[in-house]
Design a protein around this motif. Structure first.
Motif, PDB file in Angstrom:
ATOM      1  N   GLY A  56      -4.797  18.911  -7.574  1.00  5.93           N
ATOM      2  CA  GLY A  56      -5.087  17.589  -7.030  1.00  5.93           C
ATOM      3  C   GLY A  56      -5.470  17.624  -5.578  1.00  5.93           C
ATOM      4  O   GLY A  56      -5.484  16.601  -4.909  1.00  5.93           O
ATOM      5  N   LYS A  57      -5.805  18.780  -5.063  1.00  6.08           N
ATOM      6  CA  LYS A  57      -6.185  18.872  -3.653  1.00  6.08           C
ATOM      7  C   LYS A  57      -7.600  19.452  -3.539  1.00  6.08           C
ATOM      8  O   LYS A  57      -8.047  20.199  -4.416  1.00  6.08           O
ATOM      9  N   ALA A  58      -8.228  19.109  -2.432  1.00 10.11           N
ATOM     10  CA  ALA A  58      -9.587  19.573  -2.229  1.00 10.11           C
ATOM     11  C   ALA A  58      -9.610  21.015  -1.730  1.00 10.11           C
ATOM     12  O   ALA A  58      -8.589  21.560  -1.288  1.00 10.11           O
ATOM     13  N   VAL A  96     -14.957  17.539  -1.125  1.00 12.45           N
ATOM     14  CA  VAL A  96     -15.140  16.633  -2.251  1.00 12.45           C
ATOM     15  C   VAL A  96     -14.699  17.272  -3.567  1.00 12.45           C
ATOM     16  O   VAL A  96     -14.720  16.649  -4.619  1.00 12.45           O
ATOM     17  N   MET A 147     -12.423  15.118  -7.174  1.00 13.88           N
ATOM     18  CA  MET A 147     -10.986  14.917  -7.048  1.00 13.88           C
ATOM     19  C   MET A 147     -10.577  13.833  -8.039  1.00 13.88           C
ATOM     20  O   MET A 147     -11.350  12.917  -8.328  1.00 13.88           O
ATOM     21  N   PRO A 148      -9.344  13.930  -8.550  1.00 13.08           N
ATOM     22  CA  PRO A 148      -8.894  12.882  -9.480  1.00 13.08           C
ATOM     23  C   PRO A 148      -9.035  11.523  -8.798  1.00 13.08           C
ATOM     24  O   PRO A 148      -8.711  11.379  -7.632  1.00 13.08           O
ATOM     25  N   GLY A 149      -9.543  10.557  -9.531  1.00 12.91           N
ATOM     26  CA  GLY A 149      -9.687   9.219  -8.944  1.00 12.91           C
ATOM     27  C   GLY A 149     -11.082   8.958  -8.429  1.00 12.91           C
ATOM     28  O   GLY A 149     -11.430   7.827  -8.130  1.00 12.91           O
ATOM     29  N   VAL A 150     -11.883  10.021  -8.303  1.00 11.72           N
ATOM     30  CA  VAL A 150     -13.260   9.817  -7.843  1.00 11.72           C
ATOM     31  C   VAL A 150     -14.136   9.582  -9.062  1.00 11.72           C
ATOM     32  O   VAL A 150     -14.078  10.319 -10.037  1.00 11.72           O
ATOM     33  N   LYS A 151     -14.929   8.513  -8.988  1.00 15.01           N
ATOM     34  CA  LYS A 151     -15.682   8.115 -10.175  1.00 15.01           C
ATOM     35  C   LYS A 151     -16.977   8.885 -10.361  1.00 15.01           C
ATOM     36  O   LYS A 151     -17.445   9.045 -11.472  1.00 15.01           O
TER      37      LYS A 151
END
Lengths: 330, 138, 305, 170, 670
Positions: A198-200, A247, A270-274
């Motif tokens: 979950g990290k870039a 990103v 990243m999780p949450g990025v559409k």
């Protein structure tokens, strides 16, 4: 010790690089195999036929991995079959999760792709202009078939339900190991999740200015990797080398950065990025000094979409919605 | 008969949104094609929003921000400008006609200008036809 | 060696060819090559195409400019009007749509305006490119002690936004003054320095009004300076001063005539060139001052170029 | 003196005509008079130039002044443009008005000779100065369109393809 | 699921005359999130608001959408209604179906109704996803800062000080007084400027609540309304102001002669000088840029010892000072020192500068007898270099016979400033009148484009000038011709006669435009002020917020906001002081919670957001050994630039969250 986990691995439309990544786990794979019973690993490793898979009972496989995108009817068929047979299905690698490199083909028409592949390239000798056809009658009696080319590239989850996602092109073996161990141990997040830190990439990148307590500065120059040799210690983006590290999921341990190559985004958003590409634009452009630099970037890279959607065109907001550009029209 | 395009607008509350209000006060006429989403600053508009609107079939998308030097937040519009230079190229390369997306600087005093932009954009989109996602041509 | 396309216009080759000859003498001697722009036409003058059709103006100017573009040289003209017309045409041709329309017109005659050549005035080349020092080096005669009135003319000054070579202050121009002083002469200020001479459309429309304006200026020159000669870098001003002084004198409106030269004529004389070639066509009497300029006592220690 | 009857239709026509002919800045004029203060034409006694010409056009008096020769007294010196505080570029208005006059052939007869010369030899001002040129040591024929048939053809083509051709001046 | 109440307003016939209100209301009922949909003639009326409150109290709704006019004017009203009804006021959204719909689409009722449905649905989509938010309050520092010590700044400071608030008055020159101190007399009463200003300056100097900081500049401003931290640079005076008595002995002794700014360059001053005779504080400074370091002794060096007398050779200024305030041996820091002050509100009164004559090329700017009106002001002032006797600058002892005033130099001119400088007409008339009174035989020509004399007793003053025989011509001067070193020819135009005019003049006065000084432009960056189209500081609203700025807690007074005369400046200065006192009186200021927040767990510490923030509100802090972004809510203004850039989607802008906006997009494209 409990029963071994029944394990399957299917290569859909990819390049088999993900298999290599799995093999790269080396002794860790050997450790894992103690807990795994490989029931299917085609077409790359084990000689199991599709019919064998079709013959298995539904939900008889505990854990199945798919790598590669869905590019033809065979890919689609086998993935559907595997889904039916498996309790847990993992989309493995950039192609299976995001569409991968091949998804860039969706910016072109099928005709354009076929012409490029079978007619127009310099090294092709095809005077009759023969193209692959799904059905062909050889000598008037042999009915030959080939899988049909799908209209678009699909990620695995666009076709069947996927329980977990693992990114990367290919997934970094350390992380694959962590994922496999987590699966084996049953230590898993809710279904539909990415198995990710979950990290870039920046989070694990030694070059991140923040890691050195420095502030990011606006970037006034834009370079491609061919434009020179970047300072191996400084943040590439700060030097003007367009790096997608901020990103991108960094489960790779910033491998590319470690060898002085900017991140190109295979780890996916990243999780949450559409939408990976749009977010890239937002983050990268925000770091540029002025409009002139943004313009430089546009001028420097001749296709912005292919730059930022190198691995992820199928997974973004546009996915299959947009009809491909017709070259003849342009 | 030409079709009535659907335009989603993202408007900075300090300038373009106020400009659209002023157009109302002045009773400027323009076609009811454009519908605004109020944002604090054009810099709040994520490229994803524009992409989402286009992907959902909007025929055109407008971002309205303050003129350079006028940003209520000093420099939000500069950031927008930078992002959208690249974003415009992105949608073009991805297969949209870039004319479907507009970035305009319209101040709170430019009610007439807002109406003109709405009118002009509508006309342009009528020429381009519906969004290709809804069956129009790219 | 620097090279310019010499654009002659109309006045100089047909009314004052000695000016043309002075160009052809001095520039090579000062290290500047001039190349003819064969087939160049009228710029077109303000009273022609510009007064009828803006695009046509730009097309004819564009054609003339394309002659220089074809030779990859900048264009140099000795006529202020031509300088003004061509510079303004270039300004109008910045408008992309106009340029497209004009190039369509030019396409019919297989020409194209690209915008790659700049327009210079002879005075600009002398002042900015060659420079005062170089000029001083080449002088065989000095004009020391002579009082000169300068007449810069209008069309190199305004509108300053279309010209790429500019005076520091277009209302109080100094280039010609400095060029003249480089010859050793004094060039004092007079109040109507930047005033119009009355040549051009005005003269052809109403000669009396033109002469009225001219006389006002001439009297200011006479009263404030009373010069030995008048020097100009505008061929129209030159013609006005040359032709109107005798006219006014015949009418009894003035009782003097001041010899008038185009600047390069005086320069050519000071460089030792033959007056019968470079300064022999005029209505005002100039022989006396020419002799004075090329007199022995004015010789510098330099040999003739 | 007769009253001037203002008619908005005439005003609109006059203004749009002048804008269409190149006097694009006319509506910016605030009638400050700076242009006329420096205009050599005005000072020489051509009154309907710069400030007053613009005023007349803004009053819709296009046709009332069509025969006035003032505009042809304009020296095209552009002092007006330099001093104008509103960016009107008055000279362009003057020339737009000239074009309006020219379109109606309201031009002074002196200009027609220039157009003929232009058409025939490509020079508005032309005298056959071969002898004079030789006197000063130049080739008799200047290297211009005057003695160059190809160039003359080109100019003629340009002129023939313009609005000027319809006026029948050449 | 949220229970959204939708309330559609008729706004009399404003909306209902075009839009089918019932159709919009009925459409709302079809949306899954909507619990109640109602309509009213005027939603903002008591009965309309009561309808909302009742539905909240009845538990029917927990989110509210009003489809009516614009949130820019009515959002606060409805939020208050929510609060009164017992619902968090941020659970509210408006659909703008009047200003952006019925008013602009009156010719297309069907299209307008369809658009209204979409706008309403968009608001519902957002409202359903709104989260309750809480206002935050912070304490206020009860002190004020006034920047600029001209007449505007002085009055602002005195007002604030009289209200009991400690007030810092920062002025960049050694004395307060500003441009008004340079003026001779003031229109339309011909009061002596010094006579009316000096006592006020003294008041400011003596007021217990005013702290004068002259020869000082604001270097940096940090913080927000109620809590500004301001760094003020106290420039190096090189003279100990504790000891200086303002006697002027140093100035008399100083051998240097350099441009005297106070006299607009019409004479010279020494390097050691007092700003002007009535200066407050009356203290001397040394202008080190022009100091010639007498006897070759640089500052900070011990004096040489005279071989003859064996005594130290002191500089003339040191020698002359009876108060022992000058010691050139001290190693004084040329940068001066920084003083940090804390204030709750700020009044900006930085004033103006007049344009230099050099800009006006057609006006013979090099000629000595062409001067600006402010230069003339010094030449006719009793405290000026000529003791109030008007001489031609080219001669220094001859009076002009004919003089010329030229208006609108750089004003109403697209090359410079398109605005009217507003005071020029009046001060030119004043100067002409004063001169005509003093020198009745002088020929005075004044050239105007228009004479603008709006103000009490102003036009009478102008007509009076005509009666006194001042020649007033309508028409702009086109240029000046130089006749000789003393005379010029004016090329003008007589608009009434319709003819050009020319005449010879001995002195030409240019009424050059008022503009914002360069130094104020730097200050604008520090303060976060915006510029208006005319390049003055931009007020919050030209009518309703003329002294406020878009930065809360910062107010404007005087010409920095736009050209104005003394009465208007003083009025605005007092108004700004009143507005600036409000937060101080309240004691606490509210911070709206429409702000950005970092979800620390999602942050990857890439730092992209940090330089983006225009307010430096974002910093990277270490969390579990990793750098993670953090936003200081007192600094954040809620623009969302960081939110849309965050590559990890870790920053939320409350009130404008992704989910909410996606819902709006979905509704508009449905």
């Amino acid at each position: 010790m409990a029963d071994k986990i029944k394990f399957a691995f299917l290569l859909a439309g990819g390049c088999a690089g993900c298999e290599m990544a799995l093999v790269d786990m080396a002794e860790k794979l050997v450790d894992a195999l103690e807990h795994l019973e490989v029931v299917f690993w085609a077409p790359t490793v084990a000689d199991v036929k599709y019919q064998d898979l079709e013959a298995m009972e539904d939900k008889s496989i505990d854990l199945a991995f798919v790598d590669g995108m869905i590019r033809n009817s065979e890919n689609a068929h086998t993935v559907k079959v595997l889904r039916a047979k498996s309790k847990t299905l993992v989309a493995f690698g950039a192609c299976a999760t995001l569409g991968g490199i091949a998804a860039m083909g969706d910016m072109h028409s099928k005709e354009e792709l076929f012409n490029e592949a079978f007619k127009d390239t310099f090294s092709t000798d095809n005077p009759e202009g023969v193209l692959p056809t799904p059905q062909y009658l050889l000598d008037g009696k042999y009915d030959l078939t080939l899988p049909a080319f799908t209209d678009r590239v699909y990620t695995v989850d666009q076709l069947v339900e996927v329980d977990y996602f693992v990114g990367g092109c290919p997934p970094h073996h350390d992380f694959v190991a962590a994922a496999v161990q987590a699966i084996v141990a049953g230590n898993l997040p809710p279904k539909g999740s990415w198995l990710t830190s979950g990290k870039a990439v920046c989070d694990v990148c030694k070059r991140n200015p923040a890691a050195k307590g420095q502030e990011r500065l606006e970037v006034g120059e834009v370079f491609r990797t061919v434009d020179g040799r970047p300072d191996p210690d400084k943040c590439l983006l700060q030097q003007g080398y367009i790096c997608f590290g901020p990103v991108t999921q960094g489960d790779c341990g910033a491998s590319c950065l470690n060898v002085n190559i900017p991140c190109r985004g295979c780890g996916g958003p990243m999780p949450g990025v559409k939408d990976y590409g749009a977010r890239c634009i937002s983050a990268i452009a925000s770091s540029l000094k002025d409009d002139a630099t943004a313009q430089k970037m546009v001028d420097k890279f001749n296709n912005m979409a292919k730059l930022v959607y190198r691995y992820s065109f199928s997974s973004g907001i546009l996915n299959q919605k947009l009809p491909p550009k017709e070259k003849s029209k342009a | 008969m030409s079709f009535s395009p659907n335009i989603v607008g993202f408007a900075c509350q300090w300038c373009t949104y106020a400009g659209a209000d002023l157009a109302g006060n002045l009773r400027c006429k323009y076609p009811p094609t454009i519908k605004l989403i109020r944002v604090p600053c054009s810099g709040r508009v994520e490229p994803e929003f524009v992409l989402e609107a286009l992907a959902r079939g909007a025929d055109g998308v407008l971002i309205g921000g303050c003129h350079f030097g006028d940003c209520h937040y000093k420099e939000g519009n500069y950031k927008t400008s930078r992002r959208m230079i690249m974003f415009k190229k992105l949608i073009e390369d991805a297969g949209f006609d870039p004319r479907r997306f507009r970035l305009e600087w319209i101040s709170g005093a430019e009610g007439k200008r807002f109406a003109e932009v709405a009118e002009e954009f509508t006309k342009e989109l009528q020429e381009l036809g519906p969004n290709p996602i809804k069956g129009g041509t790219a | 060696m620097e090279k310019y396309g010499l654009y002659l216009g109309c006045n100089i080759p047909f009314k004052a060819p000695d000016i043309e000859q002075s160009f052809r003498k001095i520039f090579p001697a000062l290290g500047v090559e001039v190349e003819d722009l064969e087939g160049a036409s009228c710029c077109p003058a303000w009273g022609t195409a510009p007064s009828f059709d803006l695009d046509l103006w730009c097309a004819i100017s564009g054609r003339n400019l394309s002659l220089a573009e074809d030779k990859s040289v900048d264009l140099m003209t000795g006529c202020n009007s031509c300088f003004g017309v061509l510079s303004e045409a270039k300004h109008f041709l910045h408008d992309g749509q106009r340029r497209k329309r004009v190039n369509e017109k030019l396409g019919v005659i297989n020409r194209q305006y690209k915008g790659s050549s700049d327009v210079y005035h002879v005075a600009h080349v002398l002042h900015q490119k060659i420079g005062l020092e170089k000029i001083k080096e080449k002088l065989v005669y000095s004009l020391e002690g002579l009082k000169v009135t300068v007449q810069p003319g209008c069309h190199t000054l305004w509108p300053s936004d279309v010209y790429h070579v500019k005076e520091k202050n277009p209302f109080y121009p100094t280039m010609l003054k400095e060029l003249t002083e480089a010859l050793g002469a004094s060039a004092p200020h007079y109040s109507r320095l930047e005033a119009c001479c009355g040549m051009g459309g005005m003269r052809s429309t109403d000669v009396e009004k033109s002469l009225g304006l001219f006389k006002e200026k001439l009297l200011s020159i006479k009263e404030e300076i009373d010069p030995d000669l008048i020097v100009t870098t505008c061929s129209s001003c030159y013609l006005q001063f040359d032709m109107s002084q005798p006219q006014l004198r015949e009418r009894g409106e003035i009782d003097f005539e001041i010899p008038v030269f185009y600047y390069t004529q005086v320069l050519a004389l000071a460089m030792g060139f033959d007056p019968s070639q470079v300064a022999s066509v005029s209505k005002t009497q100039r022989d006396g001052i020419i002799k004075e300029i090329q007199s022995e006592k004015r010789k510098t220690d330099k040999t003739q170029a | 003196m007769e009253n001037l009857k203002l008619q908005s239709e005439k005003i609109n026509t006059a203004v749009s005509t002048i804008i269409g002919l190149g006097g694009t800045g006319i509506l910016q004029c605030v009638q400050c008079g700076a242009c006329s203060a420096v205009c050599p034409g005005v000072r020489a006694g051509f009154p309907v130039l710069c400030r007053l010409l613009i005023r007349k056009i803004l009053d819709g008096q296009l046709d009332e002044i069509i025969e006035d020769s003032s505009s042809w007294g304009c020296q095209a010196c552009n002092r007006c443009t330099e001093v104008c505080p509103q960016g009107v570029r008055p000279q362009e208005v003057v020339f737009a008005f000239r074009r309006y006059q020219a379109g109606e052939l309201a031009v002074s007869t002196s200009t027609t000779t220039s157009q003929m010369n232009m058409y025939e030899v490509g020079h508005a001002v032309f005298t056959d100065a071969q002898e004079l040129r030789q006197q000063v040591g130049l080739p008799a024929k200047a290297p211009t369109s005057a003695y160059n048939e190809t160039a003359q053809k080109e100019i003629q083509t340009l002129l023939n393809n313009s609005s000027m051709a319809e006026l029948g001046l050449f | 699921m949220a229970k959204v109440g939708v309330y559609v307003c008729h706004c009399g016939t404003n909306i209902a005359g075009v839009i089918d209100v019932e159709a919009v209301r009925a459409h709302a009922e079809t949306l899954p999130e909507v619990a109640v949909a109602r309509k009213d003639l005027f939603m903002c009326s008591d009965s309309g608001q009561e309808m909302i409150k009742q539905d909240i109290r009845d538990g029917l709704v927990d989110r509210v959408v009003v489809a009516a006019c614009t949130p820019r004017t009515h959002e606060p009203i409805f939020r208050a209604a929510l609060e009164a009804g017992g619902l968090n006021k941020y659970l509210f959204e408006m659909a703008n179906i009047r200003d952006q719909d019925s008013w602009v689409h009156a010719n297309d009722p069907e299209g307008a109704t369809a658009k209204a449905k979409k706008l309403m649905a968009s608001a519902v989509g957002k409202a359903a996803r709104l989260q309750p938010l809480e206002d935050k309050f912070v304490d206020v520092t009860k002190a004020a800062l006034v920047i600029g010590g001209g007449v505007g700044g002085i009055f602002s400071a005195l007002e604030l000080a009289d209200m009991g608030y400690p007030t810092y008055l920062v002025e960049k020159e050694p004395s307060i007084g500003g441009v008004m101190a340079m003026l001779d007399k003031t229109f339309p009463t011909n009061d002596c400027s010094a006579c009316i200003l000096t006592p006020v300056m003294v008041d400011a100097g003596n007021h217990p609540n005013v702290k004068l900081m002259t020869y000082s500049e604001v270097e940096d401003v940090d913080g927000y309304i109620g809590n500004f931290t301001v760094k003020v640079r106290r420039k190096q005076t090189y003279i100990d102001w504790q000891k200086c008595t303002g006697c002027g002995a140093c100035a008399e002794a100083c051998p240097v002669r350099t441009t005297n700014e106070f006299n607009q360059g019409m004479d010279k001053r020494p390097a050691a000088y007092i700003h002007f005779p009535q200066a407050v504080p009356k203290k001397a400074v040394v202008d080190m840029e022009h100091c010639i370091n007498c006897a070759g002794r640089k500052l900070g060096q011990e004096p040489k010892i005279s071989k003859k007398t064996g005594k130290p050779m002191l500089a003339p200024c040191e020698l002359a000072c009876p108060a022992d305030a000058i010691n050139r041996s001290l190693p004084l820091d040329p940068q001066g020192r920084i003083e940090e002050i804390k204030v709750g509100s700020i009044v900006v009164a930085t004033g103006f500068q007049v344009m230099d004559k050099g800009w006006f090329k057609e006006m013979a700017p090099e000629h000595p007898n062409v001067i600006t009106a402010l230069q003339l002001e010094r030449l006719i002032s009793a405290t000026g270099p000529t003791g109030g006797n008007l001489y031609m600058p080219s001669t220094a002892d001859k009076k002009p016979k004919t003089m010329t005033f030229v208006s609108c130099m750089g004003s109403r001119d697209e090359k410079f400033h398109t605005y009217c400088s507003r005071v020029c007409c009046m001060y030119m008339i004043k100067q002409a009148r004063l001169l005509k009174e003093k020198y009745p035989h002088m020929n005075i020509y004044m050239h105007f484009i228009d004479v603008r004399t709006a103000g009490k007793d102003y036009d009478e003053y102008y007509v009076g000038a005509r009666k006194m025989g001042v020649n007033i011509l309508k028409g702009k001067v086109g240029g000046l011709q130089i006749i000789d070193d003393h005379r010029l020819r004016v090329l003008a135009y007589d608009m009434e006669a319709g003819t050009p005019v020319e005449y010879e003049s001995d002195l030409v006065v240019l009424a050059t435009a008022i503009e914002l000084p360069e130094s104020a432009k730097k200050l604008a960056q520090t303060l976060g002020l915006q510029f208006c189209g005319s390049n003055f500081f931009k007020e919050l609203h030209p009518k309703l917020g003329p002294v406020e700025t878009s930065t809360r807690g910062i107010f404007l007074a005087g010409c920095c906001q736009g050209p104005k005369d003394i009465p208007d400046t003083v009025s605005q200065a007092k108004g700004a002081a009143g507005a600036a006192a409000v937060p101080l009186a309240q004691g606490k200021v509210k911070i709206e919670p429409i702000l950005s927040e970092v979800i620390t767990e999602l942050c990857s510490g890439c730092g992209i957001c940090v330089p983006l923030c225009p307010y430096d509100a974002i910093t990277l802090k270490i969390h579990a050994e990793k750098p993670r972004a953090e936003i200081d809510i007192t600094q954040c203004k809620g623009c969302g630039v960081c939110t849309s850039a965050c590559p990890s989607a870790a920053i939320v802008l409350h009130g404008y969250e992704d989910e909410q906006i996606y819902a709006q997009i979905a509704a508009l494209t449905a």
